[in-house]
Design a protein around this motif. Structure first.
Motif, PDB file in Angstrom:
ATOM      1  N   GLN A  21       7.473   0.626   9.166  1.00 52.94           N
ATOM      2  CA  GLN A  21       7.840   0.218   7.824  1.00 52.94           C
ATOM      3  C   GLN A  21       8.690   1.300   7.168  1.00 52.94           C
ATOM      4  N   PRO A  22       9.616   0.912   6.278  1.00 54.04           N
ATOM      5  CA  PRO A  22      10.387   1.940   5.567  1.00 54.04           C
ATOM      6  C   PRO A  22       9.494   2.809   4.701  1.00 54.04           C
ATOM      7  N   ALA A  23       9.956   4.035   4.477  1.00 53.74           N
ATOM      8  CA  ALA A  23       9.183   4.985   3.677  1.00 53.74           C
ATOM      9  C   ALA A  23       9.314   4.734   2.182  1.00 53.74           C
ATOM     10  N   GLY A  24      10.353   4.012   1.781  1.00 53.86           N
ATOM     11  CA  GLY A  24      10.562   3.756   0.370  1.00 53.86           C
ATOM     12  C   GLY A  24      11.742   2.836   0.166  1.00 53.86           C
ATOM     13  N   ASP A  25      11.989   2.492  -1.096  1.00 53.15           N
ATOM     14  CA  ASP A  25      13.092   1.576  -1.404  1.00 53.15           C
ATOM     15  C   ASP A  25      13.967   2.083  -2.543  1.00 53.15           C
ATOM     16  N   LEU A  26      13.997   3.408  -2.715  1.00 53.65           N
ATOM     17  CA  LEU A  26      14.836   4.033  -3.737  1.00 53.65           C
ATOM     18  C   LEU A  26      15.686   5.116  -3.069  1.00 53.65           C
ATOM     19  N   ALA A  27      16.646   4.670  -2.277  1.00 58.25           N
ATOM     20  CA  ALA A  27      17.425   5.597  -1.454  1.00 58.25           C
ATOM     21  C   ALA A  27      18.119   6.673  -2.275  1.00 58.25           C
ATOM     22  N   ALA A  28      18.728   6.300  -3.391  1.00 64.70           N
ATOM     23  CA  ALA A  28      19.453   7.294  -4.189  1.00 64.70           C
ATOM     24  C   ALA A  28      18.520   8.382  -4.694  1.00 64.70           C
ATOM     25  N   VAL A  29      17.310   8.004  -5.082  1.00 66.07           N
ATOM     26  CA  VAL A  29      16.318   8.985  -5.527  1.00 66.07           C
ATOM     27  C   VAL A  29      15.957   9.928  -4.387  1.00 66.07           C
ATOM     28  N   GLU A  30      15.829   9.390  -3.183  1.00 64.96           N
ATOM     29  CA  GLU A  30      15.486  10.228  -2.035  1.00 64.96           C
ATOM     30  C   GLU A  30      16.615  11.191  -1.692  1.00 64.96           C
ATOM     31  N   ILE A  31      17.853  10.745  -1.805  1.00 67.41           N
ATOM     32  CA  ILE A  31      18.983  11.649  -1.569  1.00 67.41           C
ATOM     33  C   ILE A  31      18.925  12.833  -2.534  1.00 67.41           C
ATOM     34  N   VAL A  32      18.696  12.540  -3.797  1.00 64.87           N
ATOM     35  CA  VAL A  32      18.607  13.605  -4.807  1.00 64.87           C
ATOM     36  C   VAL A  32      17.417  14.517  -4.524  1.00 64.87           C
ATOM     37  N   ARG A  33      16.266  13.935  -4.197  1.00 63.28           N
ATOM     38  CA  ARG A  33      15.072  14.743  -3.948  1.00 63.28           C
ATOM     39  C   ARG A  33      15.294  15.715  -2.793  1.00 63.28           C
ATOM     40  N   LEU A  34      15.847  15.216  -1.693  1.00 65.86           N
ATOM     41  CA  LEU A  34      16.079  16.078  -0.540  1.00 65.86           C
ATOM     42  C   LEU A  34      17.109  17.161  -0.848  1.00 65.86           C
ATOM     43  N   ALA A  35      18.161  16.810  -1.582  1.00 67.62           N
ATOM     44  CA  ALA A  35      19.190  17.796  -1.921  1.00 67.62           C
ATOM     45  C   ALA A  35      18.613  18.903  -2.801  1.00 67.62           C
ATOM     46  N   ARG A  36      17.747  18.540  -3.721  1.00 66.77           N
ATOM     47  CA  ARG A  36      17.096  19.555  -4.565  1.00 66.77           C
ATOM     48  C   ARG A  36      16.128  20.414  -3.752  1.00 66.77           C
ATOM     49  N   GLU A  37      15.450  19.794  -2.798  1.00 61.12           N
ATOM     50  CA  GLU A  37      14.459  20.490  -1.988  1.00 61.12           C
ATOM     51  C   GLU A  37      15.104  21.489  -1.042  1.00 61.12           C
ATOM     52  N   ARG A  38      16.326  21.169  -0.547  1.00 61.33           N
ATOM     53  CA  ARG A  38      17.003  22.021   0.425  1.00 61.33           C
ATOM     54  C   ARG A  38      18.441  22.299  -0.033  1.00 61.33           C
ATOM     55  N   PRO A  39      18.601  22.985  -1.156  1.00 62.42           N
ATOM     56  CA  PRO A  39      19.950  23.200  -1.698  1.00 62.42           C
ATOM     57  C   PRO A  39      20.832  23.978  -0.736  1.00 62.42           C
ATOM     58  N   GLY A  40      22.044  23.460  -0.540  1.00 63.56           N
ATOM     59  CA  GLY A  40      23.014  24.123   0.312  1.00 63.56           C
ATOM     60  C   GLY A  40      22.782  23.958   1.797  1.00 63.56           C
ATOM     61  N   LYS A  41      21.771  23.181   2.197  1.00 63.98           N
ATOM     62  CA  LYS A  41      21.416  23.052   3.610  1.00 63.98           C
ATOM     63  C   LYS A  41      21.879  21.735   4.236  1.00 63.98           C
ATOM     64  N   LEU A  42      21.982  20.679   3.452  1.00 61.66           N
ATOM     65  CA  LEU A  42      22.142  19.336   3.997  1.00 61.66           C
ATOM     66  C   LEU A  42      23.588  18.863   3.965  1.00 61.66           C
ATOM     67  N   THR A  43      24.008  18.240   5.052  1.00 60.06           N
ATOM     68  CA  THR A  43      25.284  17.533   5.083  1.00 60.06           C
ATOM     69  C   THR A  43      25.006  16.054   4.860  1.00 60.06           C
ATOM     70  N   LEU A  44      25.686  15.482   3.901  1.00 58.75           N
ATOM     71  CA  LEU A  44      25.524  14.074   3.557  1.00 58.75           C
ATOM     72  C   LEU A  44      26.592  13.282   4.306  1.00 58.75           C
ATOM     73  N   VAL A  45      26.155  12.370   5.170  1.00 55.80           N
ATOM     74  CA  VAL A  45      27.069  11.551   5.947  1.00 55.80           C
ATOM     75  C   VAL A  45      26.858  10.100   5.538  1.00 55.80           C
ATOM     76  N   ALA A  46      27.908   9.451   5.074  1.00 54.02           N
ATOM     77  CA  ALA A  46      27.821   8.060   4.624  1.00 54.02           C
ATOM     78  C   ALA A  46      28.737   7.212   5.490  1.00 54.02           C
ATOM     79  N   VAL A  47      28.144   6.221   6.166  1.00 52.26           N
ATOM     80  CA  VAL A  47      28.920   5.369   7.071  1.00 52.26           C
ATOM     81  C   VAL A  47      28.823   3.898   6.673  1.00 52.26           C
ATOM     82  N   GLY A  48      28.474   3.651   5.431  1.00 53.43           N
ATOM     83  CA  GLY A  48      28.462   2.302   4.868  1.00 53.43           C
ATOM     84  C   GLY A  48      29.116   2.328   3.503  1.00 53.43           C
ATOM     85  N   PRO A  49      29.062   1.235   2.760  1.00 48.64           N
ATOM     86  CA  PRO A  49      29.537   1.255   1.382  1.00 48.64           C
ATOM     87  C   PRO A  49      28.839   2.364   0.595  1.00 48.64           C
TER      88      PRO A  49
END
Length: 314
Positions: A97-125
Motif C-alpha cells: 500500500q502507498p505510504a501516503g497521499d500528500l506527495a508535495a508535503v512529503e517532498i517538502v518534509r524530506l527536503a527539510r530533513e536532509r537539506p542539500g542532500k537530495l536530488t529531485l528528479v521529476a519524470v511526469g507532469p
C-alpha cells in the motif's frame, strides 16, 4: 556515496525503466512520489509500487499526489502506455500500500530533513513539484539539484505541435519550476528523441532470463508498437531513464544555459517550453537565476545504454 533521490513519476513504461535504472545503478531512493500523467494517479501509484518491488526497492515509500493539473482538465496517455500503464502485459501488481497521499508535503518534509542532500528528479507532469514550491518557497535552497524529463526546445512536441507531454500536461506548474531560483536541468525531446534503444540492446533484453529484463521486454511491446511507425524501426525511446542517468552521473553530458518560459495562454502553443536558442543572444545569467534553465548539449548515449542493460541484467 550513492546519489540520494526523490523520484516524482507517473509510472508508465519509460518511468518503469527509470526506476529500474536508478536501482541498478545504486541510487539511494528516499521516496517515489506519483502524479497524474501517463495514467491516473491511482494507477501510477500501483505501478510504482510494482516496479520498486521488482527492482529490489520494496522498502522505498510511495506517496500518491496530484490527481489533476493546476488549471486544466485531466488528460492521460493510455494509448501510449496501455490501459494499465504497463503495456497491458498482464503484470502481477504489488500488494503493498502507498505510504501516503500528500506527495508535495512529503517532498517538502524530506527536503527539510536532509537539506542539500537530495536530488529531485521529476519524470511526469510537474504538478507535485509546483505544489511543493507553493508550500515551501525555500525548497530551491533545500535540494541539491533538480532534473526534469520535459520540454521540446527547438524540436516538435509529442503532446501537441510544440508541446512535450510532461510540460503540456500542466503548464502552470512547469512555469513555477522554471521561475524558481535553482539550477534546473530539463532533459527534453531535443535530447531523448536521439536515443532509440539500439537493436543489439533490444536483442540482449529479449534473450535475458533476469526477471527485470523479462518484465521490461513484456511491457515494452505496446510501447514499441506505438514508436515503430515514427522511428522506422522496432524500438522505443527511454525518455525518463535518460533523465535519471544524468541525475546520477552529470558527466554523461555537456550542457548549455538558456533563458526560457512556458506558454500558459490559450491556443495551440499552450504547454510549450520556449528557450532562447539564438546564437547571438547575450549569455544568460547564472543557472540559479529565475527563468534560466539548463538543457543538454551532447550526451554519451553509448555509456547510457551499457548502464541500462547492466541495470536490467541483460
Amino acid at each position: 556515496m550513492p546519489t540520494e533521490l526523490i523520484l516524482d513519476c507517473d509510472t508508465g513504461v519509460d518511468d518503469a525503466l527509470a526506476i529500474l535504472y536508478a536501482a541498478g545503478q545504486g541510487a539511494r531512493v528516499h521516496a517515489c512520489t506519483v502524479t497524474h500523467g501517463n495514467v491516473p494517479v491511482e494507477v501510477g501509484t500501483r505501478n510504482t509500487l510494482t516496479v520498486l518491488d521488482l527492482a529490489g526497492l520494496s522498502t522505498v515509500p510511495v506517496h500518491a499526489g496530484a490527481s489533476r493539473p493546476m488549471a486544466q482538465p485531466l488528460q492521460t496517455s493510455e494509448h501510449v502506455h496501455g490501459r494499465d500503464g504497463l503495456g497491458d502485459a498482464g503484470v502481477s501488481t504489488s500488494s503493498r500500500q502507498p505510504a501516503g497521499d500528500l506527495a508535495a508535503v512529503e517532498i517538502v518534509r524530506l527536503a527539510r530533513e536532509r537539506p542539500g542532500k537530495l536530488t529531485l528528479v521529476a519524470v511526469g507532469p510537474l504538478t507535485n513539484i509546483g505544489l511543493a514550491l507553493l508550500l515551501e518557497p525555500d525548497l530551491p535552497a533545500l535540494v541539491r539539484g533538480v532534473v526534469i524529463m520535459g520540454g521540446a526546445v527547438g524540436v516538435p512536441g509529442n503532446a501537441s505541435q510544440l508541446g512535450e507531454a510532461n510540460v503540456w500536461h500542466d503548464p502552470e506548474a512547469a512555469q513555477l519550476v522554471v521561475d524558481s531560483r535553482w539550477d534546473v536541468l530539463f532533459v527534453g525531446l531535443e535530447t531523448t528523441m536521439q536515443a532509440p534503444i539500439p537493436p543489439e540492446a533490444l536483442r540482449r533484453i529479449e534473450a535475458s532470463t533476469d526477471p527485470r529484463a523479462r518484465f521490461t521486454w513484456a511491457i515494452m511491446q505496446h510501447y514499441m508498437d506505438l514508436y515503430e511507425p515514427t522511428l522506422g524501426l522496432r524500438s522505443c525511446i527511454p525518455h525518463d531513464a535518460l533523465a535519471v542517468a544524468l541525475a546520477l552521473d552529470p558527466d554523461l553530458a555537456t550542457y548549455r544555459c538558456i533563458e526560457a518560459y512556458v506558454e500558459t495562454g490559450p491556443g495551440r502553443t499552450r504547454g510549450t517550453l520556449v528557450g532562447d536558442l539564438r546564437p547571438f543572444a547575450p549569455p544568460p545569467a547564472e543557472p540559479s537565476t529565475r527563468g534560466v534553465i539548463r538543457i543538454v548539449d551532447r550526451m554519451d548515449f553509448n555509456t547510457f545504454f551499457a548502464r541500462l542493460l547492466e541495470s536490467l541484467g541483460a
